[in-house]
Design an enzyme around this catalytic site. Structure first.
Site, PDB file in Angstrom:
ATOM      1  N   CYS A 285       0.832  -1.187   0.000  1.00 39.87           N
ATOM      2  CA  CYS A 285       0.000   0.000   0.000  1.00 39.87           C
ATOM      3  C   CYS A 285       0.878   1.252   0.000  1.00 39.87           C
ATOM      4  CB  CYS A 285      -0.945   0.094   1.201  1.00 39.87           C
ATOM      5  SG  CYS A 285      -2.037  -1.307   1.353  1.00 39.87           S
TER       6      CYS A 285
ATOM      7  N   ARG B 104       3.632  -0.306  -4.958  1.00 39.73           N
ATOM      8  CA  ARG B 104       3.425  -0.871  -3.619  1.00 39.73           C
ATOM      9  C   ARG B 104       2.107  -1.627  -3.498  1.00 39.73           C
ATOM     10  NH1 ARG B 104       6.866   1.757   0.076  1.00 39.73           N
ATOM     11  NH2 ARG B 104       5.583   1.055   1.789  1.00 39.73           N
TER      12      ARG B 104
ATOM     13  N   TRP C 115      -2.856  -2.732  -1.576  1.00 39.83           N
ATOM     14  CA  TRP C 115      -2.571  -4.157  -1.780  1.00 39.83           C
ATOM     15  C   TRP C 115      -3.334  -4.860  -0.659  1.00 39.83           C
ATOM     16  CZ3 TRP C 115      -0.528  -8.335   0.842  1.00 39.83           C
ATOM     17  CH2 TRP C 115      -0.162  -9.440   0.059  1.00 39.83           C
TER      18      TRP C 115
ATOM     19  N   ASN D 191      -1.298   2.148   5.809  1.00 39.31           N
ATOM     20  CA  ASN D 191      -0.442   1.102   5.259  1.00 39.31           C
ATOM     21  C   ASN D 191       0.040   0.272   6.441  1.00 39.31           C
ATOM     22  OD1 ASN D 191       1.578  -0.414   4.004  1.00 39.31           O
ATOM     23  ND2 ASN D 191       3.067   1.268   4.091  1.00 39.31           N
ATOM     24  N   GLY D 192      -0.224  -1.034   6.423  1.00 40.78           N
ATOM     25  CA  GLY D 192       0.200  -1.898   7.530  1.00 40.78           C
ATOM     26  C   GLY D 192      -0.926  -2.842   7.903  1.00 40.78           C
TER      27      GLY D 192
ATOM     28  N   GLU E 226      16.735 -17.892  -8.924  1.00 37.89           N
ATOM     29  CA  GLU E 226      16.295 -16.548  -9.297  1.00 37.89           C
ATOM     30  C   GLU E 226      15.614 -16.561 -10.667  1.00 37.89           C
ATOM     31  OE1 GLU E 226      15.715 -13.954  -7.878  1.00 37.89           O
ATOM     32  OE2 GLU E 226      15.827 -12.328  -9.316  1.00 37.89           O
TER      33      GLU E 226
ATOM     34  N   LYS F 272      11.858 -15.230 -11.322  1.00 35.33           N
ATOM     35  CA  LYS F 272      11.555 -14.158 -12.284  1.00 35.33           C
ATOM     36  C   LYS F 272      10.461 -14.611 -13.237  1.00 35.33           C
ATOM     37  CE  LYS F 272      12.795 -11.370 -10.888  1.00 35.33           C
ATOM     38  NZ  LYS F 272      13.534 -11.272  -9.703  1.00 35.33           N
TER      39      LYS F 272
ATOM     40  N   GLU G  82       6.934 -15.031 -11.497  1.00 30.43           N
ATOM     41  CA  GLU G  82       6.245 -13.841 -10.983  1.00 30.43           C
ATOM     42  C   GLU G  82       5.719 -12.923 -12.078  1.00 30.43           C
ATOM     43  OE1 GLU G  82       8.400 -11.166  -8.346  1.00 30.43           O
ATOM     44  OE2 GLU G  82      10.235 -11.464  -9.463  1.00 30.43           O
TER      45      GLU G  82
ATOM     46  N   HIS H  35      17.091 -36.767  -7.801  1.00 30.63           N
ATOM     47  CA  HIS H  35      16.398 -37.113  -6.554  1.00 30.63           C
ATOM     48  C   HIS H  35      14.912 -36.762  -6.613  1.00 30.63           C
ATOM     49  CE1 HIS H  35      20.187 -38.153  -4.700  1.00 30.63           C
ATOM     50  NE2 HIS H  35      20.687 -37.055  -5.248  1.00 30.63           N
TER      51      HIS H  35
ATOM     52  N   LYS I 252       5.561  -4.429  -4.514  1.00 33.19           N
ATOM     53  CA  LYS I 252       7.017  -4.293  -4.466  1.00 33.19           C
ATOM     54  C   LYS I 252       7.557  -4.453  -3.046  1.00 33.19           C
ATOM     55  CE  LYS I 252      10.986  -3.232  -6.268  1.00 33.19           C
ATOM     56  NZ  LYS I 252      11.610  -4.307  -7.027  1.00 33.19           N
TER      57      LYS I 252
HETATM   58  O1  M6R Z   1      12.830  -5.290  -0.565  1.00 31.00           O
HETATM   59  P1  M6R Z   1      13.339  -6.680  -0.345  1.00 31.00           P
HETATM   60  O2  M6R Z   1      14.601  -6.948  -1.100  1.00 31.00           O
HETATM   61  O3  M6R Z   1      13.479  -7.029   1.089  1.00 31.00           O
HETATM   62  O4  M6R Z   1      12.212  -7.593  -0.971  1.00 31.00           O
HETATM   63  C1  M6R Z   1      12.295  -8.979  -0.904  1.00 31.00           C
HETATM   64  C2  M6R Z   1      11.307  -9.630  -1.834  1.00 31.00           C
HETATM   65  O5  M6R Z   1      10.000  -9.230  -1.519  1.00 31.00           O
HETATM   66  C3  M6R Z   1      11.572  -9.317  -3.306  1.00 31.00           C
HETATM   67  O6  M6R Z   1      12.868  -9.649  -3.676  1.00 31.00           O
HETATM   68  C4  M6R Z   1      10.573 -10.097  -4.200  1.00 31.00           C
HETATM   69  O7  M6R Z   1      10.827 -11.456  -4.109  1.00 31.00           O
HETATM   70  C5  M6R Z   1      10.642  -9.618  -5.650  1.00 31.00           C
HETATM   71  N1  M6R Z   1       9.318  -9.517  -6.186  1.00 31.00           N
HETATM   72  C6  M6R Z   1      11.363 -10.547  -6.543  1.00 31.00           C
HETATM   73  O8  M6R Z   1      11.435 -10.100  -7.855  1.00 31.00           O
END
Ligand code: M6R
Length: 611
Positions: free
Chosen positions: A2, A27, A74, A100-101, A484, A488, A491, A507, A606
């Site tokens: 948010c 956000r 969010w 926000n929270g 990673e 990517k 997501e 395995h 984010k």
């Molecule tokens: O701000 P941060 O690096 O602590 O965030 C961690 C994760 O939320 C962030 O890396 C998330 O996994 C991304 N969407 C990945 O692309």
């Protein structure tokens, strides 16, 4: 999660709030709303969906005022809908709140308020706040907010306005970020600095437990008990275009392309040519703490967790200190063994991730020293750590983390060299060599950006872009690259993907391999290259579709693979930084070919500032 913005001044509050919300949409973007106060009272417009929905609603119902608050959501409690969108109002619709929270005790508060006859309109946790403020309101909004906050448990950053006090904006913070912007005859609040950068560079960072009264010509801060607090005003040095797409179709692509420059910035002033030492002046951690540390525990989430894993390999190999890498969300709920000679290292882009923040608080309580790798200057984790190493990546807006990842791995490599020098675990020649390899990374990243024909071709190939599931395999230094890569892809393209250590394939995951399953194999030249080749052949023997990421010049690998994406030759411990580029581009172009919303993927935000 948010984003909130508030304005009090002489200009059009709605225009300023909308501009700020656009910068905060990363956000959260499932609904949005604005409330303003005019001489006619309080008015509020909300809409489900992205900000464009709110803008459309505002065209039908225009608002004009010099005081207002806005929110982009969010959803945590209550589905994304107009009713659950913020601002939330008290019963007479005179007090409006953006939040926000998460209010953790909202169930009890809601039950108490309902028992007193209050009718709730939404399913949110937030709605208890305006009703509580109303309960305590006796002609002084600031005092009523303070009293209401004393009843709340959980995390919040809030903005509050009241129709009876048209010259006042109240803000407060506990756990979620909130900044105050100071202008000429105008004041702002926002979840982060880029939201108000167009209007002012003078900001103050509200601290946990503080409540702030903002008027056009200044602000006043108290703690929750009413004790006056002094907040320094800083001038921020951020490039306004950093939060613009410029000529790129998406922030993600812009941020992928920024990586050569970002890595130069991460290295600037820290790793000099011809030296075997790095300077980490901003880290503020005593050499003794580093010299005597018996263990490093990294805590992080998502992509930052993958960067931490890459860092573990480099730190252990150069500095010979055992490194544990923990998911922050796990760390906080187990009983970790920490001693005063343990260094806990948070790795985070935003510096606000709730689990990572809580993890360092636990670590500090146990007496461990906390040094963090953070991108956002002045963020909660940066401020609560004993030492900070900033990644210098600039604002990352795309929800899928790209430049933050490569800059984190770079910063962790610098830290490894620093520690190895202190502990004398590697020779000056070796460490000088690693610095030279690091300094060569930006050019290699540029090479990958300039040679992306295969990535583009493969991304448009239906065998890849219409696949239902992908496997990513890597070993040793490039196991994090596989994890990673899979993150990517899933997501932003919504294709299911798993990252695995290639040695683990037999395995279990090999059972999934068929001709319809692309397997991305990270097989750059390395100590485990031959092992990777064997794994590739095992996949081929089961008719798997193999896409290799290999070292330029390795023609032999073509024999075993359907497609090969090349990257330049690279010192193995740093190869995850280089491999990141094709991995990111592959996910990006596949998502674009699938018409996905790359910068704002569904269900994500984010900054994960709630648990
Ligand atoms: O701000 P941060 O690096 O602590 O965030 C961690 C994760 O939320 C962030 O890396 C998330 O996994 C991304 N969407 C990945 O692309």
């Amino acid at each position: 999660m948010c984003g909130i913005v508030g304005y009090i001044g002489t200009r059009d509050a709605v225009e300023i709030i909308l501009s700020g919300l656009h910068r905060l949409e990363y956000r959260g973007y499932d609904s949005a709303g604005i409330a303003v106060v005019t001489s006619n009272g309080l008015d509020c417009v909300k809409a489900p969906g992205k900000l464009s929905g709110l803008e459309e609603a505002l065209r039908r119902h225009p608002l004009h005022a010099n005081l207002g608050i806005g929110h982009t959501r969010w959803a945590t409690h209550g589905a994304p809908s107009e009713t659950n969108a913020h601002p939330h109002l008290d019963a007479p619709m005179e007090i409006a709140v953006v939040h926000n929270g998460i209010i953790e005790n909202y169930h009890e508060l809601r039950a108490q308020l309902q028992a007193d006859g209050v009718e709730f309109r939404s399913q949110t946790d937030t709605e208890v706040i305006p009703h509580l403020v109303r309960r305590y309101y006796e002609g002084n909004l600031f005092a009523a907010v303070r009293r209401a906050l004393s009843k709340l448990e959980g995390a919040y950053a809030i903005g509050v306005v009241c129709s009876a006090e048209p010259n006042l904006l109240v803000a407060a913070r506990q756990g979620s970020p909130l900044i105050i912007g100071v202008g000429q005859d105008e004041m702002f609040i926002a979840s982060d600095v880029p939201a108000i950068l167009k209007y002012t560079r003078r900001v103050a960072y509200l601290e946990n437990g503080q409540v702030c009264a903002l008027h056009r010509d200044g602000f006043w801060v108290e703690d929750i008990d009413g004790v006056e607090q002094r907040l320094p005003i800083e001038t921020v040095d951020l490039d306004e275009t950093a939060a613009e797409k410029e000529n790129f179709p998406h922030f993600m692509l812009k941020e992928i392309y920024q990586q050569p420059e970002v890595i130069r910035n991460t290295l600037r002033g820290r790793a000099r040519e011809g030296s075997h030492e790095v300077r980490l002046d901003d880290m503020h951690l005593a050499a003794g703490d580093l010299l005597n540390c018996s263990k490093i525990v990294m805590v992080s989430c998502g992509t930052s967790w993958h960067a931490s894993l890459a860092g573990k390999y480099i730190i252990e190999s150069l500095a010979r200190v055992p490194v544990e890498v923990d998911l922050a969300s796990e760390f906080r709920y187990r009983n970790p063994i920490l001693r005063p000679d343990t260094i806990v290292m948070a790795v985070t882009q935003s510096g606000e991730t709730a689990d990572t923040l809580e993890a360092i608080r636990i670590a500090k309580k146990s007496g461990a020293r906390v040094v963090s790798i953070v991108n956002v200057v002045g963020s909660s984790i940066a401020r609560e750590s004993h030492g900070v190493l900033y990644t210098q990546a600039g604002p990352e807006i795309g929800v899928a983390s790209t430049k933050a990842y490569t800059s984190q791995v770079t910063a962790l490599s610098l830290f490894a060299i620093y520690l190895a020098n202190l502990r004398e675990t590697a020779t000056a020649d070796t460490l000088g060599g690693v610095i030279e390899h690091l300094r060569a990374i930006p050019e290699k990243l540029q090479w990958c950006l300039d040679h992306q024909d295969t990535v583009r071709k493969v991304s448009g190939d239906p065998r890849y872009c219409h696949a239902r599931s992908f496997l990513y395999l890597g070993r040793s230094y490039n196991l994090p690259s596989a994890l990673e890569g899979a993150l990517k892809l899933k997501e932003i393209s919504y294709i299911h993907a798993e990252g695995y250590g290639a040695g683990e394939m037999k395995h279990g995951p090999i059972a999934l391999v068929t001709g319809a399953m692309p397997v991305v194999c990270i097989a750059v030249r390395s100590a485990v290259y031959d092992k990777m080749l064997s794994n590739i052949q095992e996949i081929r023997a089961r008719e798997g579709l193999v896409l290799a990421i290999a070292t330029e010049g390795d023609e032999a690998i073509r024999r075993y693979c359907d497609d090969v994406i090349y990257v330049p030759e690279c010192y193995e411990p740093l190869s995850p930084i280089v491999v990141a580029i094709p991995v990111q581009l592959l996910a990006y172009y596949i998502a674009v070919n699938r018409h996905c919303d790359v910068d704002q993927p569904r269900n994500l935000a984010k900054s994960v500032t709630v648990e």
